[in-house]
Design an enzyme around this catalytic site. Structure first.
Site, mmCIF file in Angstrom:
data_model
loop_
_atom_site.group_PDB
_atom_site.id
_atom_site.type_symbol
_atom_site.label_atom_id
_atom_site.label_comp_id
_atom_site.label_asym_id
_atom_site.label_seq_id
_atom_site.Cartn_x
_atom_site.Cartn_y
_atom_site.Cartn_z
ATOM 1 N N ASP A 1 1.477 15.718 -7.640
ATOM 2 C CA ASP A 1 2.442 14.472 -7.783
ATOM 3 C C ASP A 1 3.131 14.200 -6.553
ATOM 4 O O ASP A 1 3.630 15.247 -5.794
ATOM 5 C CB ASP A 1 3.165 14.623 -9.038
ATOM 6 N N ASP B 1 0.537 5.306 -14.223
ATOM 7 C CA ASP B 1 1.164 6.069 -15.140
ATOM 8 C C ASP B 1 0.879 5.097 -16.470
ATOM 9 O O ASP B 1 1.517 5.415 -17.422
ATOM 10 C CB ASP B 1 2.521 6.165 -14.689
#
Length: 758
Positions: A479, A549
């Site tokens: 990430d 997301d």
């Protein structure tokens, strides 16, 4: 695939699969003549270029001919300062402060195959007969600058890979201020531009607009390719559709600041360029040194956007992505992030894994919160050691407990970041990007480590190598949750500070090369707040990316459809999450959430221990169905059928095997309509001479029919009563199937087609 050279005419004719690209030398300047559908090679190609005198405001550098002006000549790599007033492809500042250079042709060479770009990701070949590369060499005698334009043409793809190599052969240092990977001058401006803007949780929404006088500029200045704009631009003829018409695609294999621009000039020619963003960039080029630009992949299609997309899909899926998982089926996973966030312990993780195994899930991914003192996002990034409060036995024990449930074990990391509240930051406060004496801007309570520094990259390599060796880890989610500010390096001299963002990316690429080489059996997935770094550069190291997301099924229709303009389904992470959805609050059925997620790398991101028996039964059917179609979705050709950006928002797409023997079709109806018209879904990509049997999906959420009576199925949307019927490929592609009988909002239908002998 071929490259023809007529030295007497100064003509270079590059033939890739289904397209031609022609360059002609005009008084030593490489002129762009043609790019489009493939042409036969003959001497008449030398007469395509039309030169004429314009006016005194378009100066003429060749005293013997007033028809040659750099201000009007279509060029391959235009330069600043010698009478072309349009956007240049490059600019350098010389030691005396002047910015005028004049690159002219000095030679060429042709090599089989495709060279690897030093320190940069790029498309590759596995044998020399797949491609041929032209090296077009330009030189400026005054400064000593040598520039090589690289063109690779492919036997199996209607694509051309372009990049530029700068070398200082002179005795003085210069600064490169502007360095495009590719520039193309089109003869007219009768085009529309298509690109992929967005925002966090709203990535890659399609934008299409007319070109007109002036410039269209797409860019990122965030230190990453960004949620806001993808490093891609296409020009389309106004009548081009999904299935027909001329389309020209430009995609940059790079993960940092970029620019893609289209400039329409006074005579309606259009100049398109793509490369590193010159904003806040320069590169000090000393004698004997070189600088390589990232690679741009140019794709031409006569078969509309769909044809362009499938070229990118095939090329990127098979000759950009690498490693064990390039051609291997990706595992079905469950991730604990939206199930637990930071609030978990080993027993909770094991409980979710116990539910996952019987459903057929193959991989458990432990997300954020397993390290340091990470109970929220305020601390501990950089402290990559196990939190023994949550995991008393550490990662090795937890992985063992997960493995005992029949699941592989995966892990989340965010290595490029550091929390001010961390041991790493307290020990090395100068390791982050920062401007000395100025405040350090935080995002999500974190700073960005300075990966332009070798010692920082070496530390990360050693630390992560240790973490990945603790347990049998088969998957890593990498990430990156903020963009760059105060882009400066504590160890760079003042004259090199504007190199920092690019040196950061070179450092990251090198780190990823080392780690993926050391751990070839780990499936790495890229993530940046979801899709903030969904670009070809990252795919070279990590063959899939967490698409967004935003996990809402309806929002994902637009996100995944837009992403598919350039990127294949095999690169898209897609999960079923809980409802009400955590990003938009929408409630949708488990069935449609599964159907949407099956069009990528399938998984779940919720608390399986909270499932009802009915939900478990449906999830098990979804997983079984995905295992049947997994190779088709991940390796097949994608055809977009209905766009969520048009009409009522209904969306449809399908995946077809290379031999056209089977297909998987997904249709999504967003809002119900009272007493609406009969709607048919026409299919694509099938063999019109084949017969196909239709098999509906395992989830019970199918509602396509051909005139048969629909039968309700336990309160779920209608189930088709024509399962097993056979139709010709021509009928399915020209007449289609009725899809207007779905009931309720947010309904979906999936079904398979298999060729049969009749």
């Amino acid at each position: 695939m071929n490259i023809h050279v007529n030295e007497a005419l100064g003509l270079f004719h590059l033939q890739s699969k289904d397209c031609s690209y022609i360059i002609q030398l005009v008084e030593g300047y490489p002129a762009h003549v043609y790019w489009g559908a493939q042409l036969h090679h003959d001497q008449s190609l030398a007469s395509i270029l039309e030169l004429r005198e314009r006016c005194s405001f378009s100066p003429t550098p060749v005293s013997s001919s007033r028809t040659i002006s750099l201000d009007t000549l279509p060029q391959e790599y235009p330069q600043y300062g010698t009478s072309d007033f349009r956007q240049p492809a490059y600019q350098v500042a010389l030691a005396d402060g002047t910015r005028t250079t004049e690159l002219k042709y000095s030679g060429y060479r042709i090599e089989p195959g495709k060279p690897k770009l030093e320190g940069l990701p790029s498309v590759y070949t596995e044998s020399d007969d797949e491609a041929t590369t032209l090296f077009l060499i330009l030189e400026d005698p005054y400064s000593g600058l040598k520039t090589t334009l690289l063109y690779t043409v492919f036997a199996n793809h209607s694509a051309i890979a372009r990049s530029t190599l700068f070398e200082q052969k002179g005795s003085a240092t210069m600064n490169i201020e502007h360095a495009m990977s590719a520039s193309v001058d089109f003869a007219d401006s009768n085009y529309q531009a298509l690109y992929l803007p967005g925002a966090w949780v709203r990535e890659r929404h399609i934008q299409r607009r007319d070109l007109g006088p002036g410039s269209l500029r797409l860019e990122s200045r965030r230190g990453s390719s960004s949620h806001q704009m993808n490093p891609f631009l296409a020009l389309l003829r106004p009548d081009a559709t999904e299935d027909r018409g001329d389309v020209y695609g430009f995609s940059l294999i790079y993960s940092s600041n970029f620019v893609a621009q289209a400039e329409v000039e006074q005579f309606n020619q259009t100049r398109v360029s793509i490369g590193i963003n010159p904003f806040d960039f320069s590169w000090r080029l000393e004698p004997g040194q070189s600088f390589q630009t990232p690679e741009a992949v140019l794709v031409f299609s006569e078969e509309g956007l769909g044809g362009m997309s499938r070229t990118y899909h095939r090329l990127y899926r098979t000759r950009l992505c690498r490693g064990t998982y390039r051609d291997k089926e990706r595992p079905i996973l469950v991730n604990n992030w939206e199930a637990t966030y930071f609030d978990f312990d080993a027993d909770k993780i094991e409980a979710i894994a116990k539910e996952a195994g019987p459903l057929g899930i193959e991989l458990f991914v432990l997300d954020d919160g397993w390290f340091g003192k990470r109970d929220n996002d305020d601390n501990s990034l950089g402290d990559w050691f196990e939190d023994r409060r949550k995991l008393p036995g550490g990662l090795a024990d937890l992985a063992k407990r997960v493995n005992e449930q029949g699941l592989q074990f995966g892990l989340w990391v965010e290595p490029e970041m550091v929390s001010p509240d961390s041991e790493l930051y307290r020990n090395h406060p100068d390791w982050c990007l920062h401007a000395e004496g100025r405040r350090r801007t935080e995002g999500r309570s974190q700073l960005v480590l300075d990966l332009s520094r070798k010692e920082v990259c070496d530390y990360l390599y050693e630390t992560l190598s240790s973490v990945f060796s603790i347990a049998p880890i088969t998957y890593v989610k990498w990430d990156m949750n903020r963009n760059m500010t105060e882009i400066a390096s504590a160890t760079a001299p003042s004259e090199r500070q504007k190199e920092t963002a690019h040196r950061y990316m070179l450092g990251l690429y090198d780190l990823l090369e080392r780690l993926t080489s050391q751990f070839p059996d780990i499936l790495f997935e890229s993530c940046s707040g979801g899709g903030g770094r969904f670009d070809p550069g990252m795919l070279y190291y990590m063959p899939q990316t967490w698409t967004s997301d935003d996990t809402d099924a309806i929002e994902r229709l637009a996100i995944q459809y837009g992403t598919s303009i350039v990127y294949p389904a095999s690169t898209m992470g897609a999960h079923v999450s809980n409802v009400p959805n955590h990003q938009v609050g929408r409630i949708t059925s488990l069935a449609i959430r599964g159907d949407v997620a099956m069009s990528g790398n399938f998984g779940y991101e919720l608390d399986l221990t909270a499932f009802t028996n009915e939900e478990k039964e449906l999830a098990a059917k979804q997983i079984a169905q995905y295992k049947e179609i997994r190779s088709l979705v991940q390796q097949g050709d994608m055809y977009r059928l209905l766009s969520p950006f048009e009409g009522r928002g209904d969306t449809a797409w399908m995946f077809v095997s290379e031999d056209q023997s089977e297909a998987f079709v997904a249709y999504f109806r967003v809002l119900a309509e009272p007493n609406g018209p009969i709607r048919r879904l026409t299919l694509k990509g099938l063999d019109p001479d084949k017969k196909y049997i239709i098999e509906h999906g395992a989830t019970g959420n199918t509602a396509v029919h051909t005139g048969n009576t629909l039968v309700e199925d336990d309160g779920s949307p209608f189930r088709v009563a024509f399962d097993g019927e056979i139709f010709g490929g021509d009928r399915l592609m020209r007449i289609g199937l009725v899809v207007s009988d779905l009931t309720g909002d947010f309904a979906s239908s999936t079904f398979r087609l298999k060729a049969v002998s009749c």
